[in-house]
Design a protein around this motif. Structure first.
Motif, short mmCIF file in Angstrom:
data_model
loop_
_atom_site.label_atom_id
_atom_site.label_comp_id
_atom_site.label_asym_id
_atom_site.label_seq_id
_atom_site.Cartn_x
_atom_site.Cartn_y
_atom_site.Cartn_z
N TYR A 119 -2.98 -25.55 -1.15
CA TYR A 119 -1.66 -25.14 -0.68
C TYR A 119 -1.49 -23.62 -0.77
CZ TYR A 119 -0.17 -30.03 -0.77
OH TYR A 119 -0.04 -31.37 -0.53
N GLN A 120 -2.31 -22.94 -1.60
CA GLN A 120 -2.30 -21.48 -1.69
C GLN A 120 -3.62 -21.00 -1.07
OE1 GLN A 120 0.24 -19.70 -2.59
NE2 GLN A 120 1.51 -21.32 -3.46
N GLN A 125 -10.16 -20.12 0.20
CA GLN A 125 -10.87 -19.96 1.46
C GLN A 125 -12.23 -20.66 1.47
OE1 GLN A 125 -9.77 -18.18 4.54
NE2 GLN A 125 -7.99 -18.92 3.41
N GLY A 126 -12.84 -20.82 0.30
CA GLY A 126 -14.14 -21.48 0.25
C GLY A 126 -14.07 -22.94 0.63
N ARG A 127 -13.20 -23.68 -0.08
CA ARG A 127 -13.13 -25.11 0.25
C ARG A 127 -12.47 -25.34 1.59
NH1 ARG A 127 -8.19 -25.54 -3.61
NH2 ARG A 127 -9.23 -23.79 -4.56
N LEU A 128 -11.60 -24.43 2.03
CA LEU A 128 -11.04 -24.56 3.37
C LEU A 128 -12.12 -24.43 4.43
CD1 LEU A 128 -7.73 -22.54 2.90
CD2 LEU A 128 -7.88 -24.95 3.55
N GLU A 129 -13.08 -23.54 4.20
CA GLU A 129 -14.19 -23.42 5.15
C GLU A 129 -15.03 -24.69 5.15
OE1 GLU A 129 -18.20 -20.73 5.92
OE2 GLU A 129 -16.38 -19.74 5.18
N ALA A 130 -15.29 -25.23 3.97
CA ALA A 130 -16.07 -26.46 3.89
C ALA A 130 -15.36 -27.61 4.60
CB ALA A 130 -16.34 -26.82 2.43
N LEU A 131 -14.03 -27.69 4.44
CA LEU A 131 -13.27 -28.74 5.11
C LEU A 131 -13.20 -28.51 6.61
CD1 LEU A 131 -10.37 -29.20 2.53
CD2 LEU A 131 -12.26 -30.77 2.97
N ILE A 305 -7.04 -28.67 8.72
CA ILE A 305 -7.30 -27.27 8.41
C ILE A 305 -7.36 -26.49 9.72
CG2 ILE A 305 -8.82 -25.66 7.21
CD1 ILE A 305 -7.51 -27.98 5.51
N GLY A 306 -6.69 -25.35 9.75
CA GLY A 306 -6.66 -24.55 10.96
C GLY A 306 -6.92 -23.08 10.69
N GLN A 307 -7.22 -22.36 11.77
CA GLN A 307 -7.45 -20.92 11.67
C GLN A 307 -6.14 -20.16 11.85
OE1 GLN A 307 -10.78 -19.44 14.08
NE2 GLN A 307 -11.30 -21.57 14.52
N SER A 308 -6.05 -19.04 11.17
CA SER A 308 -4.94 -18.12 11.37
C SER A 308 -5.48 -16.71 11.11
CB SER A 308 -3.76 -18.46 10.45
OG SER A 308 -2.64 -17.65 10.78
N ARG A 318 -6.16 -22.01 6.66
CA ARG A 318 -5.04 -22.58 5.91
C ARG A 318 -4.90 -24.05 6.32
NH1 ARG A 318 0.36 -22.66 9.06
NH2 ARG A 318 -0.52 -22.98 11.11
N MET A 319 -4.07 -24.78 5.59
CA MET A 319 -3.73 -26.12 6.03
C MET A 319 -2.70 -26.00 7.14
SD MET A 319 -3.90 -28.77 2.89
CE MET A 319 -2.55 -28.14 1.92
#
Length: 966
Positions: A119-120, A125-131, A305-308, A318-319
């Protein structure tokens, strides 16, 4: 001078006594905190905080805590009772080879498994990239426009697909067609979910069923549960012609070689990513994948998960859409999902990254080739035949009256096959299958003198015969073309990629995560170790019960512990998340009320402070939500509750309440609340989110509730894994016990036979139950109580220290809080313009994850320190919050403008230090606001992320190849 008296053995604490390791503050620190609170002892604090009316009359009747060595020894004894047969059962669960670089650096790494939901995003950014990689992998293999970042398991994903199809289809039909060749556990869960939505589930031949009356949706399996590979495109076209939408349950590895369901016209594609490097674990946890059309993204359950971009225009993740979008709908929600399986989705995505498209194709082709060789050998037999001419990894063999004898031979040789009916056997191969295994299978099926040779058949059968897959169903489009899937194939490169992503993420390995309602406590190393043991990791959930004695013993013992802790009579381990637990508990209530002729009861009272999952869960069992107001102290307004309970007396089904309250206090009137509901014919559902303030001091069953779910990933130490796994077992009073979930494939003793499943496996994510068993066994009755007491001490110490600087919104008796507190930022925002989000982002510069923002009250921060944080860490957090309050004062005074101050421009990255600097505050103020940070500094990898830009430019796939060239 007299010599000191020698210590006795009993007076010497074992050097591995776990309670001392689990609790953050030592005795001296506790005494100092108690003095700050004006208390003489921990007992006096508890006496003044927890209402006498709900206190336990006697200690928990649990054994004394074991040492770490004793717990491991006991668990090894249980593990030895599990027989790890070679499994060919299939049905969505396969043996897999977990790459060791992923096993050691992700699954066994607290940097990955102790992180929280992203949520933050600036510190995730690491796990967001993996997801994001997981989403791209899913989109590529399914051929769909959009994928989410995982769901709980394949069967519950099927239920989510059903509700999405209904939401997306304008058809007024309530009929849902399910192919009879789906996995039976999937059909079971879909039927359970459909009942209270009012859907009519019809199971059979889809072509025949579609020829009848209209349906809103169709559910197909590809390949079929029995392994047949058939062209489903004509069925999809027929469904669309009949104005029905289509969901397809697919096998992820088969899609490497098979024409994608997306290319065939499917509207939703889902399945399990388990065989991509995640152990079977007797049923979980495993990540389900879920993909659909872009036009259905607002109806999709789970997280996307999306790009911004960040504040400096740099790419950032971010989510983009969260489960909260469902929760905002509250009682209008179609899903109550609030967790995913992030850790397991990460493992699956890394499996795809490590192997790449070439490696995955090699694995899939090898499985197909071995299956074809096995099939040719069986075809050479006069006594056996195959049910299908086309396959990927699974064969259904007609064995007639030989079934029992063949199964017995298999068990004698350490092999598990799948019985299908009473005259067939299913055999599913996987990446662990070897040539010798094929010859063993021939021996089991045909006898030792079968005379077949893998090498001979491999060389002699034609390409067409060996193919298994019809030419028209062979995949022709490329997959996984993105650079991330084509770069990290050496272990050196993969290790560095994993470490690079890990370094971008904040976890409990870095510092406190003081999230209210989420209980980010210690996930002890000793509790995690058994997850990797083969006796727990490599067991199929449908293995014969006489092979899983260790698992059954562990589950029985954990249930007995939880029964004692909660005061209930029975516990079901099937729900594999807290939201699933809510759903299962409400199902039990509704089914019980139907059984006594009160099925008309459909009113659910829910306090205005409740979690968003509560009304969403109520909606899923066709309840009508009536909101109960809270008073100025944050307690349930008992007069309003009584009035609404009496108004709806004839139709009152239940009350959903959290205790201690969502506002972080022990409500004095909780027993009266339960009595009012019972007096008006209803049941009491107590949300177990805040059990960390009850264990050993009170019990939900003692207070008066009838059912609770327990968040094992909160109170009972299962790690959050960056957004999952979780477990949400439910405890119930005896009258509800017959209505707990059962399971069609592996029936459970106790619940009525007609009770359907709510998860794919009978005991949910069984492998992580080892963690909670170990947690309870290590602490024992006294240790569990002491953990609760210290959680309350830490929360009150933090509250007292912060209250001089921030308004504390709610307090209970004697001005105490339970295990968390809420500070009100709204008055500060009115005076300064600084918001709770600005404070949350600024805390990153101090090396902290933010508390829970704007829940349960907008414009607030809810803080929960847990019992595992030491006074040193609490004081570090207090120092950060006091320093931030001083910075807000400088904005209030006009020294800093609202547009140019370290709060609104937080967080600050290393790139900020070397870039141009024209700000009202110094670089040092930005990144080293307190001296201690010079010794140890966690650097956010991104500046503040622009959510508005992400919403307007929605992209949920990996960055384009051009961005890599740039």
């Amino acid at each position: 001078m007299n010599a000191p008296t020698p210590a006795t053995l009993d007076s010497l604490t074992h050097p591995q006594a776990f309670s001392e390791r689990h609790l953050g503050p030592d005795a001296q620190q506790m005494q100092h905190m108690l003095q700050t609170l004006g208390e003489d002892s921990l007992e006096s604090l508890i006496d003044g905080t927890v209402p006498e009316s709900i206190r336990l009359p006697a200690p928990l009747a649990l054994p004394a805590g074991l040492s770490e060595a004793q717990v491991l020894e006991t668990l090894k004894g249980m593990a030895a009772q599990n027989r790890v047969n070679k499994s060919y059962i299939g049905m969505g669960y396969y043996n897999t080879l977990v790459p060791n670089v992923i096993l050691r650096n992700v699954l066994e790494n607290p940097g990955w498994y102790t992180a929280y939901t992203p949520y933050q995003p600036e510190i995730a950014q690491g796990r967001l990239e993996a997801l994001l990689n997981f989403q791209q992998m899913t989109m590529d293999l399914t051929g769909m426009d959009l994928a989410n970042a995982s769901l709980l398991d394949e069967a519950t994903a099927a239920a989510e697909a059903m509700t999405l199809l209904k939401r997306a289809n304008r058809s007024k039909s309530q009929r849902f067609v399910v192919a009879d060749n789906l996995h039976p556990q999937t059909i079971d869960v879909v039927k359970t979910r459909a009942e209270f939505f009012g859907f009519e589930v019809v199971v059979g031949n889809p072509a025949e069923l579609l020829a009848g009356e209209e349906a809103f949706g169709v559910l197909l399996q590809y390949p079929a549960s029995t392994g047949a590979v058939e062209d489903i495109e004509p069925l999809i076209q027929l469904a669309h012609e009949r104005k029905a939408l289509v969901a397809v349950a697919a096998d992820l590895l088969s899609l490497v070689l098979l024409k994608s369901p997306g290319e065939m016209g499917a509207d939703v594609v889902f399945g399990s990513a388990q065989r991509f490097g995640v152990p079977m674990g007797f049923g979980g946890p495993h990540a389900a994948f879920f993909a659909t059309r872009d036009s259905y993204k607002r109806s999709t359950a789970g997280r996307i998960i999306g790009q911004s971009i960040d504040a400096n225009g740099a790419p950032a993740l971010r989510m983009a859409m969260q489960t909260r979008e469902q929760h905002i709908r509250r009682e209008k929600a179609t899903s109550n999902i609030c967790t995913a399986q992030a850790l397991l989705a990460n493992m699956a995505s890394f499996y795809a990254v490590y192997h790449g498209p070439v490696g995955l194709k090699r694995i899939a082709e090898r499985v197909l080739r071995l299956t074809s060789i096995l099939a040719q050998g069986i075809r050479a037999s006069a006594s056996l035949s195959l049910e299908s001419d086309h396959w990927f990894d699974t064969l259904c063999v007609r064995v007639g009256e030989q079934q029992s004898a063949i199964l017995a031979r298999a068990y004698e040789q350490g092999v598990n096959l799948r019985p299908v009916g009473d005259d067939r056997l299913g055999i599913s191969l996987d990446e662990t299958t070897q040539a010798a295994d094929i010859e063993q299978l021939w021996s089991i099926l045909l006898g030792a003198d079968h005379g077949l040779s893998v090498a001979t058949l491999d060389a002699s059968i034609s390409a067409a015969a060996a193919a298994g897959i019809p030419a028209e169903l062979r995949r022709r489009d490329p997959i996984l073309t993105h650079p991330v899937f084509n770069r990290y194939h050496s272990e050196t490169e993969m290790l560095r990629y994993l470490k690079r992503l890990e370094n971008k993420d904040f976890s409990l390995a870095h510092g406190m995560i003081p999230l209210g309602s989420c209980t980010m406590k210690l996930n002890a190393s000793v509790q995690m170790m058994p997850l990797s043991w083969p006796e727990f990791a490599n067991i199929h959930p449908f293995a014969p019960r006489d092979q899983v004695g260790g698992y059954l013993q562990l589950i029985d013992q954990l249930e007995a512990m939880l029964v004692e802790i909660t005061g209930y009579d029975k516990v079901s381990m099937q729900p594999n998340s807290g939201a699933q637990g809510e759903y299962a508990g409400l199902l039990a209530i509704r089914n019980y009320q139907q059984s006594i002729g009160e099925g008309h009861r459909d009113i659910c009272l829910i306090p205005s402070s409740a979690h968003g999952t509560n009304p969403a869960s109520a909606a899923m069992v066709a309840m009508k939500v009536v909101v109960v107001e809270c008073d100025e102290q944050g307690n349930v307004d008992i007069d309003d509750l009584r009035a609404k309970a009496e108004t709806h007396r004839e139709n009152l089904s239940c009350l959903m309440i959290t205790y201690p309250s969502t506002h972080g206090v022990f409500e004095e009137g909780v027993r009266e609340i339960c009595e009012i509901i019972h007096a008006n014919g209803g049941q009491v559902y107590m949300d177990g989110a805040n059990m960390n303030a009850q264990v050993g001091l009170s019990k939900p069953g003692l207070i008066g509730s009838d059912v609770s779910h327990l968040n094992l990933h909160k109170t009972f130490a299962i790690p959050h894994g960056g957004g999952g796994p979780g477990m949400g077992p439910i405890g119930v009073k005896s009258h509800l016990a017959p209505f707990l979930p059962n399971h069609v494939v592996s029936p459970i003793a106790g619940p009525r036979a007609e009770m359907g499943a709510i998860s794919a496996s009978p005991f949910g994510s069984a492998s992580i139950l080892t963690i909670s068993w170990a947690y309870c066994a290590l602490l024992g009755g006294e240790g569990l109580k002491r953990a609760t007491e210290v959680a309350i001490l830490n929360a009150n110490y933090l509250t007292e220290q912060l209250s001089a600087h921030y308004p504390v919104l709610y307090r209970g008796r004697n001005q105490r809080v339970a295990h968390e507190c809420i500070i009100d930022i709204r008055p500060l925002k009115e005076r300064s313009g600084i918001s709770e989000e600005d404070i949350a982002k600024r805390l990153m510069d101090f090396g902290f994850h933010a508390p829970t923002m704007s829940f349960p009250v907008p414009g607030t921060l809810m803080i929960e320190p847990t019992e595992s944080e030491s006074k040193v860490e609490l004081d570090r957090f207090i120092e950060a919050m006091v320093t931030i309050r001083g910075e807000i004062a400088r904005v209030e005074s006009g020294e800093w403008s609202l547009e140019d101050n370290p709060l609104v421009r937080a967080p600050h990255t290393q790139a900020d230090l070397v870039g141009d600097w024209d700000r009202a505050y110094s670089r040092e103020q930005a990144v080293f606001p307190v001296p201690g940070l010079r010794e140890s500094k966690f650097w956010p990898s991104s500046n503040r992320i622009d959510n508005v830009y992400g919403d307007r430019n929605f992209v949920c796939s990996c960055p384009s190849i051009d961005s890599y060239r740039d």
